[in-house]
Write a protein that holds these residues in place. Structure first.
Motif, short mmCIF file in Angstrom:
data_model
loop_
_atom_site.label_atom_id
_atom_site.label_comp_id
_atom_site.label_asym_id
_atom_site.label_seq_id
_atom_site.Cartn_x
_atom_site.Cartn_y
_atom_site.Cartn_z
N HIS A 164 0.84 -1.19 0.00
CA HIS A 164 0.00 0.00 0.00
C HIS A 164 0.88 1.25 0.00
O HIS A 164 1.99 1.25 0.55
CB HIS A 164 -0.91 0.02 1.23
N GLU A 165 0.37 2.28 -0.63
CA GLU A 165 1.07 3.56 -0.60
C GLU A 165 0.73 4.31 0.68
O GLU A 165 -0.17 3.94 1.42
CB GLU A 165 0.68 4.40 -1.82
N GLY A 166 1.45 5.39 0.91
CA GLY A 166 1.19 6.21 2.07
C GLY A 166 2.47 6.53 2.83
O GLY A 166 3.60 6.30 2.35
N ARG A 191 5.29 7.30 -0.16
CA ARG A 191 5.10 7.10 -1.60
C ARG A 191 3.63 7.36 -1.89
O ARG A 191 2.75 6.67 -1.38
CB ARG A 191 5.50 5.70 -2.01
N LEU A 192 3.37 8.37 -2.70
CA LEU A 192 2.01 8.79 -3.01
C LEU A 192 1.88 8.95 -4.51
O LEU A 192 2.82 9.39 -5.19
CB LEU A 192 1.68 10.13 -2.33
N GLN A 226 9.25 -4.00 2.40
CA GLN A 226 10.42 -4.79 2.03
C GLN A 226 11.45 -3.84 1.40
O GLN A 226 11.17 -3.17 0.41
CB GLN A 226 10.03 -5.88 1.03
N LEU A 227 12.62 -3.79 2.00
CA LEU A 227 13.65 -2.89 1.48
C LEU A 227 14.25 -3.45 0.20
O LEU A 227 14.47 -4.65 0.05
CB LEU A 227 14.76 -2.68 2.51
#
Length: 454
Positions: A164-166, A191-192, A226-227
């Motif tokens: 999910h973004e945000g 991240r949007l 997750q990097l």
């Protein structure tokens, strides 16, 4: 009264005509040394690192007798600035390894870890402290291995993959041994996306401190991403000493066994002294004293051990002493002969002062000439902020560069400059005063004359 008025008019006219001669205008011919300048880069301002030879040729240590002339003989506006110590920062962007930190979802404590290191000391694996309940553990955060970075850490840059973004917040902790942790505040990545636009916030500021390991613990473990990559920006700061201007080799004015003396053209604020050790395997405990012209007492300046010795197949040289800006004109070097002295030949020395930079505004046509050495010099330099409106250090570094010729155009002072007297100007004053005296006598004669009978 008509005669008196006429005399007064002649007197005023003479004063007006003679005043420019008496006040005079600076001319390059009035200076003992003239150095042609070559210009490169973008003007109209140019900067020049003054060579030590210019200081040696000056009549005053503060360079009040320095001028810059253009091809028409016009004086150029200029400023002088002393070199100073500064910091040099070198940044490095380093990709680092990262390891997942797992633990119970509702645990109040940070997840404990067991680590495995390579022979070089870097981490190769991070294991959960309680592996028996691995199925009940969730991703709580990430451990970053910064052990290969010695400089203070300034910024963390992450790239990740998430469902999910945000916005995602996490705490940052630092450690040098993986046992004791100190808080480094909080971080946030985001991240949007909207329509065809996307905004990524990937950078997190760090407190500009050193650490071998960083621990990132997400505020909402279920949303821990997750990097894909982790990078650390570090900065090493080195303190650079003030730049120095060195003289040519100077021979002693007098030499005796264990004692050597030098005399400079004028008293200069010396920062360092370098003794040329001509012979190998030299070892000499020395003391340096100095004094200004007219002073009887020698003042201690430095004491130390000079040597030129072999060590591990190489030659080790130590031949410099700190003088810390003492203004001296005469130097005395005393050598303890128990160390073997400095050899059969008298040593030469080099002295250094803080480098001075000349900045001038080029007006008119070249060639431009740097002139120095006038007995009646008066300060004419401007503050750098006045010479360059909106001045800052970055702008100074971008100025054009002037270079002084090594061989002077002229080295002989005018005959009128002997013993500090400006005979040319004194002569002009004498002519003016003689003329004024003559006019006074004429006026006095006219005023005493009786008017003729009608």
């Amino acid at each position: 009264m008509k005669g008196y008025t006429g005399v007064r008019g002649w007197l005023l006219a003479l004063l007006v005509l003679a005043a420019p001669l008496v006040v005079g205008q600076d001319s390059a011919r009035d200076y003992a040394v003239q150095l042609p300048l070559s210009l490169s880069g973008e003007g109209p301002w140019y900067r020049l690192e003054l060579p030590m030879a210019v200081h040696m040729a000056a009549r005053y240590a503060d360079l009040r007798d320095l001028r810059v002339f253009n091809g028409a003989g016009e004086v150029q506006a200029y400023a002088l600035t002393l070199g100073s110590a500064r910091q040099h920062e070198t940044q490095q962007d380093t990709a680092v390894k990262w390891f997942p930190l797992r633990g119970p979802l509702n645990a109040e404590q940070s997840p404990a870890v067991r680590v495995q290191r390579s022979s070089g000391g870097t981490l190769v694996e991070v294991l959960a402290d309680d592996a028996s309940h691995a199925d009940q553990q969730v991703l709580r955060g990430w451990l970053l291995d910064a052990s290969a970075i010695e400089a203070p850490l300034q910024q963390l840059t992450l790239d990740w993959r998430a469902e999910h973004e945000g916005f995602q917040r996490f705490s940052i902790e630092a450690s040098d041994d993986l046992q004791h942790w100190r808080a480094w505040g909080d971080g946030q990545i985001a991240r949007l996306s909207f329509a065809d636009e996307r905004i990524d916030q990937r950078e997190v500021k760090l407190p500009d401190q050193s650490a071998r390991y960083l621990r990132l613990l997400w505020s909402s473990p279920r949303q821990a991403p997750q990097l894909l990559s982790a990078r650390l920006l570090s900065a090493r700061r080195d303190r650079l000493a003030a730049p120095l201007s060195w003289s040519a080799a100077l021979s002693p004015s007098s030499a005796e066994v264990g004692e050597y003396r030098w005399e400079l053209p004028l008293a200069l604020p010396l920062q360092r002294l370098r003794v040329e050790l001509a012979e190998a395997n030299s070892l000499a405990p020395v003391s340096v004293t100095g004094r200004r012209e007219g002073k009887v007492q020698w003042q201690p300046l430095a004491r130390g051990l000079l040597y030129r010795l072999p060590q591990d197949g190489q030659e080790v040289l130590h031949n410099e002493l700190e003088l810390h800006g003492a203004p001296v004109q005469q130097l005395r070097l005393q050598v303890d002969e128990r160390g073997g002295g400095l050899g059969s030949a008298a040593p030469t020395i080099r002295v250094a002062i803080r480098a001075t930079q000349l900045v001038f505004l080029a007006r008119g046509k070249p060639p431009y000439v740097l002139a120095i050495g006038k007995a009646t010099g008066a300060a004419a330099s401007l503050p750098l902020s006045t010479l360059i409106p909106g001045y800052d250090d970055k702008r100074l570094a971008a100025l054009g560069v002037a270079t002084a010729a090594e061989a002077p155009l002229r080295e002989a002072a005018d005959a009128g400059q002997v013993a500090g007297w400006d005979w040319k100007r004194l002569g002009l004053w004498a002519v003016l005063l003689a003329g004024v005296g003559l006019l006074v006598l004429m006026a006095w004669s006219l005023l005493r004359a009786k008017p003729a009978a009608p």
